[in-house]
Design a protein around this motif. Structure first.
Motif, PDB file in Angstrom:
ATOM      1  N   GLN A 557      -0.983-114.041 -55.271  1.00  0.00           N
ATOM      2  CA  GLN A 557      -2.184-114.252 -54.466  1.00  0.00           C
ATOM      3  C   GLN A 557      -2.972-112.947 -54.331  1.00  0.00           C
ATOM      4  O   GLN A 557      -4.190-112.937 -54.498  1.00  0.00           O
ATOM      5  CB  GLN A 557      -1.803-114.786 -53.083  1.00  0.00           C
ATOM      6  N   LEU A 558      -2.271-111.846 -54.044  1.00  0.00           N
ATOM      7  CA  LEU A 558      -2.951-110.560 -53.887  1.00  0.00           C
ATOM      8  C   LEU A 558      -3.641-110.162 -55.179  1.00  0.00           C
ATOM      9  O   LEU A 558      -4.766-109.640 -55.169  1.00  0.00           O
ATOM     10  CB  LEU A 558      -1.949-109.480 -53.458  1.00  0.00           C
ATOM     11  N   GLU A 559      -2.995-110.449 -56.306  1.00  0.00           N
ATOM     12  CA  GLU A 559      -3.590-110.104 -57.592  1.00  0.00           C
ATOM     13  C   GLU A 559      -4.899-110.864 -57.784  1.00  0.00           C
ATOM     14  O   GLU A 559      -5.904-110.302 -58.230  1.00  0.00           O
ATOM     15  CB  GLU A 559      -2.593-110.421 -58.719  1.00  0.00           C
ATOM     16  N   GLY A 560      -4.889-112.149 -57.399  1.00  0.00           N
ATOM     17  CA  GLY A 560      -6.107-112.945 -57.491  1.00  0.00           C
ATOM     18  C   GLY A 560      -7.215-112.393 -56.601  1.00  0.00           C
ATOM     19  O   GLY A 560      -8.381-112.334 -57.000  1.00  0.00           O
ATOM     20  N   LEU A 561      -6.811-111.943 -55.413  1.00  0.00           N
ATOM     21  CA  LEU A 561      -7.804-111.442 -54.460  1.00  0.00           C
ATOM     22  C   LEU A 561      -8.389-110.101 -54.905  1.00  0.00           C
ATOM     23  O   LEU A 561      -9.540-109.790 -54.618  1.00  0.00           O
ATOM     24  CB  LEU A 561      -7.178-111.322 -53.066  1.00  0.00           C
ATOM     25  N   LEU A 562      -7.590-109.303 -55.631  1.00  0.00           N
ATOM     26  CA  LEU A 562      -8.098-108.031 -56.164  1.00  0.00           C
ATOM     27  C   LEU A 562      -9.339-108.294 -57.007  1.00  0.00           C
ATOM     28  O   LEU A 562     -10.358-107.616 -56.871  1.00  0.00           O
ATOM     29  CB  LEU A 562      -7.030-107.353 -57.043  1.00  0.00           C
ATOM     30  N   ALA A 563      -9.259-109.325 -57.842  1.00  0.00           N
ATOM     31  CA  ALA A 563     -10.390-109.670 -58.696  1.00  0.00           C
ATOM     32  C   ALA A 563     -11.590-110.065 -57.831  1.00  0.00           C
ATOM     33  O   ALA A 563     -12.725-109.669 -58.102  1.00  0.00           O
ATOM     34  CB  ALA A 563     -10.012-110.816 -59.630  1.00  0.00           C
ATOM     35  N   ARG A 564     -11.322-110.814 -56.776  1.00  0.00           N
ATOM     36  CA  ARG A 564     -12.390-111.279 -55.891  1.00  0.00           C
ATOM     37  C   ARG A 564     -13.162-110.118 -55.258  1.00  0.00           C
ATOM     38  O   ARG A 564     -14.367-110.190 -55.089  1.00  0.00           O
ATOM     39  CB  ARG A 564     -11.778-112.130 -54.782  1.00  0.00           C
ATOM     40  N   VAL A 565     -12.432-109.079 -54.868  1.00  0.00           N
ATOM     41  CA  VAL A 565     -13.121-107.952 -54.238  1.00  0.00           C
ATOM     42  C   VAL A 565     -13.423-106.850 -55.264  1.00  0.00           C
ATOM     43  O   VAL A 565     -13.755-105.724 -54.911  1.00  0.00           O
ATOM     44  CB  VAL A 565     -12.318-107.358 -53.050  1.00  0.00           C
ATOM     45  N   GLU A 566     -13.301-107.234 -56.524  1.00  0.00           N
ATOM     46  CA  GLU A 566     -13.662-106.340 -57.644  1.00  0.00           C
ATOM     47  C   GLU A 566     -12.900-105.031 -57.645  1.00  0.00           C
ATOM     48  O   GLU A 566     -13.487-103.950 -57.738  1.00  0.00           O
ATOM     49  CB  GLU A 566     -15.181-106.118 -57.653  1.00  0.00           C
ATOM     50  N   ILE A 567     -11.587-105.146 -57.514  1.00  0.00           N
ATOM     51  CA  ILE A 567     -10.743-103.975 -57.713  1.00  0.00           C
ATOM     52  C   ILE A 567      -9.957-104.201 -58.992  1.00  0.00           C
ATOM     53  O   ILE A 567      -9.332-105.245 -59.173  1.00  0.00           O
ATOM     54  CB  ILE A 567      -9.782-103.754 -56.521  1.00  0.00           C
ATOM     55  N   GLU A 568     -10.046-103.228 -59.866  1.00  0.00           N
ATOM     56  CA  GLU A 568      -9.388-103.331 -61.152  1.00  0.00           C
ATOM     57  C   GLU A 568      -7.872-103.156 -60.998  1.00  0.00           C
ATOM     58  O   GLU A 568      -7.432-102.415 -60.114  1.00  0.00           O
ATOM     59  CB  GLU A 568      -9.918-102.195 -62.034  1.00  0.00           C
ATOM     60  N   ILE A 569      -7.107-103.800 -61.851  1.00  0.00           N
ATOM     61  CA  ILE A 569      -5.668-103.563 -61.819  1.00  0.00           C
ATOM     62  C   ILE A 569      -5.354-102.316 -62.641  1.00  0.00           C
ATOM     63  O   ILE A 569      -5.645-102.251 -63.831  1.00  0.00           O
ATOM     64  CB  ILE A 569      -4.892-104.778 -62.339  1.00  0.00           C
ATOM     65  N   THR A 570      -4.814-101.320 -61.948  1.00  0.00           N
ATOM     66  CA  THR A 570      -4.494-100.071 -62.616  1.00  0.00           C
ATOM     67  C   THR A 570      -3.068 -99.701 -62.289  1.00  0.00           C
ATOM     68  O   THR A 570      -2.572 -99.996 -61.210  1.00  0.00           O
ATOM     69  CB  THR A 570      -5.418 -98.944 -62.104  1.00  0.00           C
ATOM     70  N   SER A 571      -2.403 -99.044 -63.243  1.00  0.00           N
ATOM     71  CA  SER A 571      -1.012 -98.702 -63.015  1.00  0.00           C
ATOM     72  C   SER A 571      -0.792 -97.216 -63.208  1.00  0.00           C
ATOM     73  O   SER A 571      -1.361 -96.610 -64.112  1.00  0.00           O
ATOM     74  CB  SER A 571      -0.119 -99.487 -63.971  1.00  0.00           C
ATOM     75  N   ASN A 572       0.014 -96.657 -62.334  1.00  0.00           N
ATOM     76  CA  ASN A 572       0.240 -95.213 -62.372  1.00  0.00           C
ATOM     77  C   ASN A 572       1.665 -94.909 -61.926  1.00  0.00           C
ATOM     78  O   ASN A 572       1.901 -94.143 -61.010  1.00  0.00           O
ATOM     79  CB  ASN A 572      -0.770 -94.555 -61.425  1.00  0.00           C
ATOM     80  N   LEU A 573       2.599 -95.588 -62.600  1.00  0.00           N
ATOM     81  CA  LEU A 573       3.977 -95.593 -62.137  1.00  0.00           C
ATOM     82  C   LEU A 573       4.598 -94.199 -62.082  1.00  0.00           C
ATOM     83  O   LEU A 573       5.468 -93.923 -61.273  1.00  0.00           O
ATOM     84  CB  LEU A 573       4.818 -96.521 -63.032  1.00  0.00           C
ATOM     85  N   ASN A 574       4.141 -93.296 -62.948  1.00  0.00           N
ATOM     86  CA  ASN A 574       4.777 -91.976 -62.995  1.00  0.00           C
ATOM     87  C   ASN A 574       4.252 -91.021 -61.942  1.00  0.00           C
ATOM     88  O   ASN A 574       4.830 -89.973 -61.711  1.00  0.00           O
ATOM     89  CB  ASN A 574       4.586 -91.360 -64.382  1.00  0.00           C
ATOM     90  N   ASP A 575       3.150 -91.399 -61.334  1.00  0.00           N
ATOM     91  CA  ASP A 575       2.572 -90.500 -60.344  1.00  0.00           C
ATOM     92  C   ASP A 575       2.894 -91.003 -58.935  1.00  0.00           C
ATOM     93  O   ASP A 575       2.106 -91.685 -58.304  1.00  0.00           O
ATOM     94  CB  ASP A 575       1.053 -90.422 -60.566  1.00  0.00           C
ATOM     95  N   LEU A 576       4.090 -90.650 -58.469  1.00  0.00           N
ATOM     96  CA  LEU A 576       4.518 -91.118 -57.149  1.00  0.00           C
ATOM     97  C   LEU A 576       3.604 -90.619 -56.041  1.00  0.00           C
ATOM     98  O   LEU A 576       3.377 -91.303 -55.057  1.00  0.00           O
ATOM     99  CB  LEU A 576       5.957 -90.667 -56.872  1.00  0.00           C
TER     100      LEU A 576
END
Length: 679
Positions: A557-576
């Motif tokens: 659900q949160l992933e769907g809402l990210l699109a709604r508020v125009e936030i891109e899905i970005t990943s930065n797993l190595n940068d704690l």
DNA sequence: CTCTCCCTT
């Protein structure tokens, strides 16, 4: 302090002291012994026959009131309906409205405080009407929408209708709204009251029905400008009511003795015992087992069934198995059985008069979950549980005097004991800035409102654009701010994962990261074998599959809402650090600094706090932390803790922190200023 | 050196 309060306080203190220690000492299996204590401790007197006014009408048909009800609905915009549980109002009223043609002008919506209720009532109504569930009759709650274009009778959770109002404030598609179980006074129901009261002023063809089980319907009626109250006849079996002659300090012991007394002396029929939590239930179960063991054929078999919310579903199912011939079942329950769960065949109820209640102190921001005396309304609800399928008996382990003088009439409504940040944000987005004059049925404490506004201001949520974005997410403002901020730190992927696991994990302890990452690999491979590996992993780590599924649903659900508020899905797993900074962007008001003695002081509203021992940081004791929540149990504990660099606070929230707030002392060792931190 | 009554978006 009046004498009753003093008495109550003393009794509770005694109960707290004795519980645990006393139970461990008294482990006799002796048959005689049971009766010795019985005579010594619990002595009841028969007070009254509870709710016996329908007694003579048992076998007569209930009158059909549908014509009168429809007449009243057509005449008045708002109608209160009152009926005993079992009067069938939730199931019948919408069908009357359907037959009378109300659903031709728009849907009839009926709200329930709980998901199971919305679903099971809808199923029952669709069956009675002979239609397929999800067609004319449907239900809807978060993660499950069983409705279609055809749906005209819609059952839903109250929180769901609130969300619908946020999306479409005029609720054009509805012609009738029924707020059911209004007496439960959930936060959502109270807010709906305010919004709907306003809505009927400019949607003249909208009909509103407020349905409740108790007699405080008059309060609702007054609230909606003296709306008429329509009584729906019901039937209920009489319950004999007993009170303790003298106060019982140790209510667990008293409850156990009463169970045994009933078991030996009373005719066959199952027993329901209300306790406050998992811990007490498990303790009582063990003691009962010990005391009935070895009694052999002297007494009938006693089957012990514990029920609480956390119990895995398959174990909960045990209570629905019929009791074998000649045996007796004793069901040990929390408040779950007061409203949410109906157990058939209960003839005896034992009510110690306590429950755990969550409350919120707006001054300190501390949440607590403590054992409190229940209200009279709650006590009567418990009593009625014994009269559902036949005449029953209820044993109250407190005195009649205490019932009258020591218990409130009603349970404090949720709006007066909860953090309001979320609801204030939602109302702001609906253009309601002034909650005091918004016209709530009961006002929350002023301090709670101020605290909510102060927090929203600090988070920048009073800015329309940011507030709108945050309000889209069905989560607490600090967490939604974290999600919004994750855009900046390019780690929205990780943040929504953290947010969806919510209360169980906000920080991944360093020593368990490999485990967590492995588990995630297992989760993503999608092979049958890997699913089994995941199941095993869940079991090994004591994780309920239920909570995993829930976390996955929320994440989707949160992933769907990210699109709604125009936030891109970005990943930065190595940068704690980026992830921690995103978390700090939402949780900066919850910062705390280590003291010499290993405890912490919160920075903004100074308050002592401790890292909860279950935290991965309990041994590490970082100098600076942010926490998700502060809970009072045995101590003030911070739950879900993450370490951070203090300079981030100034960097992220310059309007909230100044350099002097976060200055490190010159010494590299522990801060010299340990005792001075309150300044 | 120990949290989780009950709900819900």
């Amino acid at each position: 302090m009046n004498p009753f309060d003093a008495w109550e306080k003393q009794q509770r203190k005694k109960a707290d002291l004795k519980y645990g220690s006393k139970n461990k000492k008294q482990q006799s299996d002796d048959y005689q012994y049971v009766f010795e204590i019985e005579d010594k401790i619990v002595d009841f007197f028969r007070e009254s026959v509870f709710d016996g006014d329908n007694f003579d009408e048992f076998d007569s048909e209930l009158p059909d009131k549908s014509a009168e009800l429809l007449q009243a609905v057509s005449e008045y915009p708002v109608l209160g309906t009152v009926g005993e549980t079992g009067s069938g109002k939730t199931i019948q009223i919408p069908q009357y409205l359907y037959e009378a043609g109300y659903t031709k002008q728009g849907k009839t919506g009926c709200t329930q405080p709980r998901r199971v209720a919305a679903m099971s009532v809808a199923a029952r109504v669709s069956q009675e009407m002979g239609v397929k569930l999800g067609h004319e009759v449907g239900y809807s709650f978060r993660f499950e929408d069983c409705t279609s274009d055809k749906t005209v009778l819609k059952y839903m959770t109250d929180g769901m209708l609130l969300r619908e109002i946020v999306i479409e404030p005029s609720l054009e598609s509805y012609s009738v709204l029924i707020v059911d179980e209004a007496h439960e006074r959930t936060l959502s129901t109270d807010i709906l009251f305010g919004l709907l009261k306003d809505l009927i002023n400019y949607r003249s063809y909208l009909k509103l029905l407020i349905s409740s089980a108790t007699l405080d319907a008059e309060k609702f009626s007054d609230y909606f400008g003296s709306a008429p109250i329509f009584k729906i006849p019901g039937r209920r079996y009489p319950v004999e009511l007993f009170y303790a002659k003298a106060p019982e300090a140790d209510y667990i012991e008293a409850a156990i003795v009463t169970v045994l007394k009933i078991h030996v002396n009373e005719p066959i029929g199952d027993i329901l015992v209300f306790l406050t939590g998992q811990d007490e239930i498990e303790t009582a179960k063990e003691i009962l087992k010990q005391r009935t063991r070895g009694l052999g054929t002297k007494i009938a078999e006693l089957i012990i069934c514990p029920i609480y919310g956390n119990l895995p579903t398959e174990l909960q199912a045990k209570i629905f198995e019929p009791t074998p011939e000649g045996a007796r079942k004793v069901v040990l329950v929390t408040n779950i059985a007061e409203t949410s769960l109906t157990i058939d065949g209960i003839k005896y109820v034992i009510d110690p008069g306590f429950a755990k209640v969550k409350s919120y102190n707006p001054k300190t921001g501390i949440e607590s979950l403590l054992v409190n005396p229940i209200s009279k309304a709650s006590a009567n609800q418990r009593t009625a549980r014994s009269g559902r399928t036949g005449p029953g008996k209820c044993f109250r382990l407190y005195t009649l005097h205490n019932y009258h003088k020591g218990m409130d009439d009603n349970t404090v409504p949720e709006i007066q004991r909860t953090n309001l940040a979320n609801i204030v944000l939602i109302l702001k987005c609906l253009g309601i800035d002034d909650l005091v004059n918004f016209g709530l049925i009961d006002l929350p404490p002023e301090e709670a409102l101020l605290k909510a506004l102060e927090l929203l201001y600090a988070l920048g949520a009073l800015n329309k654009a940011v507030g709108r974005q945050m309000a889209e997410f069905p989560i607490d403002p600090m967490l939604s701010k974290t999600i919004v901020a994750s855009d900046k730190y390019k780690c929205s992927y990780e943040i929504i994962t953290i947010a969806s696991v919510g209360n169980s994990i906000l920080y991944r302890p360093k020593d368990k990261q490999i485990h967590a990452d492995n588990a995630r690999l297992n989760f993503h491979l999608g092979d049958v074998k890997d699913h089994i590996a995941l199941l095993r992993w869940c079991r090994e780590n004591y994780i309920q599959i239920r909570s995993m599924k829930r976390a996955r649903d929320i994440r989707d659900q949160l992933e769907g809402l990210l699109a709604r508020v125009e936030i891109e899905i970005t990943s930065n797993l190595n940068d704690l650090d980026a992830i921690k900074k995103a978390i700090a962007s939402g949780f900066f008001p919850h910062s705390a600094k280590l003291q010499k003695n290993g405890s912490y002081w919160t920075v903004k509203h100074p308050q002592r706090a401790h890292i909860h021992p279950s935290s991965g940081l309990g041994q590490v004791l970082p100098r600076w932390v942010i926490y998700h929540e502060l809970v009072l149990t045995t101590k003030e504990y911070m739950r879900q803790v993450t370490d951070l660099k203090p300079k981030w606070l100034v960097e992220i929230a310059p309007h909230y922190y100044q350099l002097k707030d976060v200055e490190e002392p010159a010494s590299k060792k522990m801060p010299r200023a340990a005792g001075r931190a309150k300044e």
